[in-house]
Design a protein around this motif. Structure first.
Motif, PDB file in Angstrom:
ATOM      1  N   UNK A 148       0.839  -1.201   0.000  1.00  0.00           N
ATOM      2  CA  UNK A 148       0.000   0.000   0.000  1.00  0.00           C
ATOM      3  C   UNK A 148       0.869   1.246   0.000  1.00  0.00           C
ATOM      4  N   UNK A 149       1.923   1.247   0.812  1.00  0.00           N
ATOM      5  CA  UNK A 149       2.810   2.411   0.845  1.00  0.00           C
ATOM      6  C   UNK A 149       3.502   2.612  -0.495  1.00  0.00           C
ATOM      7  N   UNK A 150       3.919   1.545  -1.124  1.00  0.00           N
ATOM      8  CA  UNK A 150       4.571   1.674  -2.432  1.00  0.00           C
ATOM      9  C   UNK A 150       3.614   2.218  -3.479  1.00  0.00           C
ATOM     10  N   UNK A 155       1.702   8.600  -7.616  1.00  0.00           N
ATOM     11  CA  UNK A 155       1.528   9.950  -8.180  1.00  0.00           C
ATOM     12  C   UNK A 155       2.771  10.815  -8.092  1.00  0.00           C
ATOM     13  N   UNK A 156       3.608  10.552  -7.092  1.00  0.00           N
ATOM     14  CA  UNK A 156       4.796  11.395  -6.905  1.00  0.00           C
ATOM     15  C   UNK A 156       5.866  11.099  -7.943  1.00  0.00           C
ATOM     16  N   UNK A 157       5.963   9.856  -8.410  1.00  0.00           N
ATOM     17  CA  UNK A 157       7.009   9.500  -9.360  1.00  0.00           C
ATOM     18  C   UNK A 157       6.587   9.761 -10.804  1.00  0.00           C
ATOM     19  N   UNK A 158       5.322  10.094 -11.026  1.00  0.00           N
ATOM     20  CA  UNK A 158       4.862  10.420 -12.374  1.00  0.00           C
ATOM     21  C   UNK A 158       5.282  11.854 -12.698  1.00  0.00           C
ATOM     22  N   UNK A 163       1.076  14.048 -15.485  1.00  0.00           N
ATOM     23  CA  UNK A 163      -0.032  14.367 -14.577  1.00  0.00           C
ATOM     24  C   UNK A 163      -0.966  15.394 -15.208  1.00  0.00           C
ATOM     25  N   UNK A 164      -0.403  16.442 -15.799  1.00  0.00           N
ATOM     26  CA  UNK A 164      -1.235  17.483 -16.401  1.00  0.00           C
ATOM     27  C   UNK A 164      -2.020  16.948 -17.592  1.00  0.00           C
ATOM     28  N   UNK A 165      -1.386  16.107 -18.420  1.00  0.00           N
ATOM     29  CA  UNK A 165      -2.090  15.566 -19.586  1.00  0.00           C
ATOM     30  C   UNK A 165      -3.230  14.647 -19.149  1.00  0.00           C
TER      31      UNK A 165
END
Length: 339
Positions: A148-150, A155-158, A163-165
């Motif tokens: 779950x933590x992984x 979202x942080x590694x994207x 993210x914007x697209x």
């Protein structure tokens, strides 16, 4: 072996309490020799630090000084070839930005500053609150905790571009998943809002920014929560304190240094945010979502008002310096106690 007499003791005390009668010139020479020895003994450490200092001056200090200098120039399409040799404008750029109500650049700057403040407040506030809430949840023992933590870090590694697209497609009125969920599936809304235009545009960039920033805040808070002594919680539970009281009187005070660090970098990052608004809305997001960075880029590189862009960038930098000073004054004792 004879026992020392009172006279001997008095003599010793008198000698030890005698003031230093060394001339000031000799003491100064000894101090200089001590400083030279300190320099010789630590020269290796200075040489190790020198490349980093040189890099910081080359990459940060010199460009910042050059930008401040350009803010006092009349730099536009016709004078750009001269660059630092452009005509001197003095404080004219700052006057037009801050005080000239008839200049459209003034209203654009004020609106962008207000939008940046709103965007920063909601982005940082929701990121910190959401990060703390998720950290408290994933800290509890459960099956598949590491998985779950992984997954929460995804979202942080994207990259911000992706993210914007992705969120740009999700916000589409006709085919976007957001309106499908709110209107077609849950019937929470009767009409399909236009998220990328109009009054809802600000939330269209706040939510993706919060979504991307939550994992990092969660990671930092989980590390801090794991370091808190469990004895305090056990003693509070024995005294009858419930979860909310334990969170208020134990967790929050002990986590203040980490919250302060997250708050500092979160405000700076949000104030300089450019990728998500630019990719989703372009350089001209409209009056409802025009931020400082989109304004600076648009006026500098689309309208070729380089002097205005340099002045607005300098004002933004000064605003961040004021914020750092306020932040340090507010959280100085917490940081000193944590150290």
């Amino acid at each position: 072996m004879s026992t020392p007499t009172l006279t001997d003791i008095d003599v010793d005390v008198t000698i030890s309490d005698e003031p230093d009668r060394t001339p000031a010139r000799s003491r100064g020479r000894r101090s200089r020799r001590g400083r030279r020895r300190t320099w010789r003994s630590s020269w290796f450490a200075y040489w190790l630090v020198a490349p980093a200092v040189f890099f910081m001056v080359l990459v940060h200090v010199l460009p910042a000084a050059g930008g401040i200098l350009l803010s006092f120039k009349n730099l536009n399409t016709f004078t750009f070839a001269q660059l630092y040799g452009a005509p001197w404008a003095g404080l004219e750029n700052y006057r037009a930005i801050l005080f000239d109500g008839a200049n459209p650049l003034h209203s654009g700057f004020v609106g962008a500053a207000q939008n940046t403040a709103v965007y920063t407040f909601w982005t940082v506030g929701l990121t910190l609150c959401g990060g703390m809430a998720i950290a408290l949840l994933v800290k509890r023992p459960m099956r598949g905790q590491k998985v779950v933590r992984a997954l929460m870090l995804t979202p942080w590694i994207i990259p911000s571009y992706v993210v914007a697209v992705l969120w740009g497609f999700m916000w589409q009125s006709d085919v976007g998943i957001v309106d499908k969920v709110l209107v077609d599936y849950t019937h929470l809304l009767s009409d399909r809002p236009v998220w990328l235009l109009g009054p809802h545009t600000m939330w269209a960039i706040i939510i993706p920014s919060v979504w991307r920033g939550l994992p990092f805040a969660m990671l930092i808070f989980v590390a801090g929560l794991q370091a808190l002594p469990s004895e305090l919680y056990d003693a509070a539970a024995i005294d009858g304190a419930g979860p909310l009281r334990r969170f208020r009187y134990i967790t929050l005070p002990l986590m203040r240094p980490l919250i302060a660090i997250q708050l500092l970098f979160g405000v700076i990052y949000a104030a300089y945010q450019f990728a998500i608004p630019y990719i989703m809305l372009g350089t001209n997001p409209g009056d409802d979502a025009d931020l400082m960075m989109t304004l600076i880029v648009r006026q500098s590189f689309s309208n070729n008002l380089f002097g205005f862009g340099a002045a607005a960038s300098t004002l933004l930098m000064l605003g961040m310096l004021v914020w750092v000073a306020i932040w340090y004054r507010t959280f100085r004792r917490d940081l000193e106690a944590a150290a």
